[in-house]
Design a protein around this motif. Structure first.
Motif, short mmCIF file in Angstrom:
data_model
loop_
_atom_site.label_atom_id
_atom_site.label_comp_id
_atom_site.label_asym_id
_atom_site.label_seq_id
_atom_site.Cartn_x
_atom_site.Cartn_y
_atom_site.Cartn_z
N VAL A 165 0.86 -1.18 0.00
CA VAL A 165 0.00 0.00 0.00
C VAL A 165 0.90 1.22 0.00
CG1 VAL A 165 -1.73 1.30 1.29
CG2 VAL A 165 -1.86 -1.20 1.21
N LYS A 166 0.64 2.13 -0.95
CA LYS A 166 1.43 3.35 -1.07
C LYS A 166 0.51 4.57 -1.07
CE LYS A 166 5.14 1.28 -3.77
NZ LYS A 166 5.93 1.33 -4.98
N ASN A 167 0.92 5.58 -0.34
CA ASN A 167 0.25 6.88 -0.34
C ASN A 167 -1.24 6.82 -0.05
OD1 ASN A 167 2.70 8.17 -0.98
ND2 ASN A 167 2.42 7.62 -3.13
N ASP B 92 4.48 3.67 2.30
CA ASP B 92 4.82 2.48 1.52
C ASP B 92 5.01 1.33 2.50
OD1 ASP B 92 5.68 0.59 -0.29
OD2 ASP B 92 7.54 1.61 -0.81
N GLU B 93 4.00 0.50 2.64
CA GLU B 93 4.02 -0.60 3.59
C GLU B 93 3.64 -1.91 2.90
OE1 GLU B 93 4.64 -0.86 6.94
OE2 GLU B 93 5.02 1.26 7.29
N LYS B 94 4.17 -3.00 3.43
CA LYS B 94 3.80 -4.34 2.96
C LYS B 94 2.77 -4.91 3.94
CE LYS B 94 5.81 -8.65 1.39
NZ LYS B 94 7.00 -9.49 1.33
N TYR B 95 1.73 -5.51 3.38
CA TYR B 95 0.61 -5.99 4.20
C TYR B 95 0.19 -7.41 3.87
CZ TYR B 95 -0.39 -1.31 5.92
OH TYR B 95 -0.31 -0.10 6.55
N THR C 260 3.12 -1.22 12.65
CA THR C 260 3.25 0.17 12.20
C THR C 260 1.84 0.75 12.08
OG1 THR C 260 3.46 -0.61 9.93
CG2 THR C 260 5.50 -0.06 11.08
N ILE C 261 1.20 0.53 10.93
CA ILE C 261 -0.19 0.97 10.73
C ILE C 261 -0.97 -0.20 10.14
CG2 ILE C 261 -1.72 2.58 9.55
CD1 ILE C 261 0.65 4.54 9.37
N ASP C 262 -1.99 -0.64 10.85
CA ASP C 262 -2.91 -1.67 10.36
C ASP C 262 -4.24 -0.98 10.10
OD1 ASP C 262 -0.94 -3.63 10.94
OD2 ASP C 262 -1.66 -3.77 13.00
N PHE C 263 -5.05 -1.56 9.21
CA PHE C 263 -6.35 -0.92 9.01
C PHE C 263 -7.42 -1.89 8.50
CE2 PHE C 263 -3.96 -0.21 5.10
CZ PHE C 263 -4.88 -0.45 4.07
N GLU C 264 -8.64 -1.55 8.88
CA GLU C 264 -9.83 -2.24 8.39
C GLU C 264 -10.40 -1.39 7.26
OE1 GLU C 264 -11.03 -3.49 12.96
OE2 GLU C 264 -12.13 -1.89 11.94
N ILE D 11 -2.82 -6.03 7.68
CA ILE D 11 -1.89 -6.13 8.80
C ILE D 11 -0.47 -5.86 8.28
CG2 ILE D 11 -0.94 -7.63 10.61
CD1 ILE D 11 -3.89 -6.90 11.05
N SER D 12 0.18 -4.84 8.82
CA SER D 12 1.53 -4.50 8.36
C SER D 12 2.49 -5.61 8.78
CB SER D 12 1.98 -3.16 8.94
OG SER D 12 1.96 -3.19 10.35
N ILE D 13 3.33 -6.00 7.82
CA ILE D 13 4.32 -7.05 8.07
C ILE D 13 5.71 -6.53 7.78
CG2 ILE D 13 2.79 -9.04 7.77
CD1 ILE D 13 3.72 -9.23 4.86
#
Length: 149
Positions: free
Chosen positions: A7-9, A91-94, A129-133, A145-147
């Motif tokens: 997920v980016k931006n 920029d996170e991997k989920y 870091t940042i998780d979201f529904e 879920i951030s990994i």
């Protein structure tokens, strides 16, 4: 169904509280349901500036003090186009957990599945870091879920 994605931006703005899982397991100290109720009653959606074109709702978990036992912030909100007063996912991997069912039970069931997944799976490690529904439809949820990368 679990998949990985990047997920980016993504920017989410809304109403925020601080809580922890211990408090959320007790009806007397739980705050998340009240946060959702307050978001609606206070008409935060209408007061949110620079909303993106989609009207999907988000529940964002951020500012983790430690892990699933520590305090964290929960924000109920919508996607916005400007970073001012927003939670920004650069920029996170989920890992994405997707489920269909009736709210709020589908959310509870999905989180239970997530906790069990990370207890029993060593392939991925939560980054906290940042998780979201992401509420995609009335009866469908995706939890990101951030990994660790």
């Amino acid at each position: 169904m679990v998949k990985t994605t990047r997920v980016k931006n993504l920017m989410i703005s809304g109403k925020t509280i601080t809580t922890n899982n211990k408090n959320e397991m007790n009806e007397q100290t739980a705050k998340i349901q009240t946060l959702w109720d307050d978001y609606s009653e206070e008409n935060v959606y209408s007061a949110t500036h620079d909303k993106a074109n989609n009207s999907s709702m988000y529940g964002v978990y951020s500012n983790y003090i430690s892990d699933l036992n520590g305090d964290y912030d929960v924000t109920v909100g919508v996607e916005v186009t400007k970073a001012k007063n927003a939670i920004v996912i650069k920029d996170e991997k989920y890992l994405v957990f997707k489920k269909e069912g009736e709210l709020p039970q589908v959310v509870i069931d999905t989180w239970t599945e997530i906790w069990e997944y990370f207890e029993n799976n060593t392939e991925y490690k939560r980054a906290y870091t940042i998780d979201f529904e992401h509420y995609t439809k009335e009866d469908e949820i995706e939890i990101y879920i951030s990994i660790e990368k």
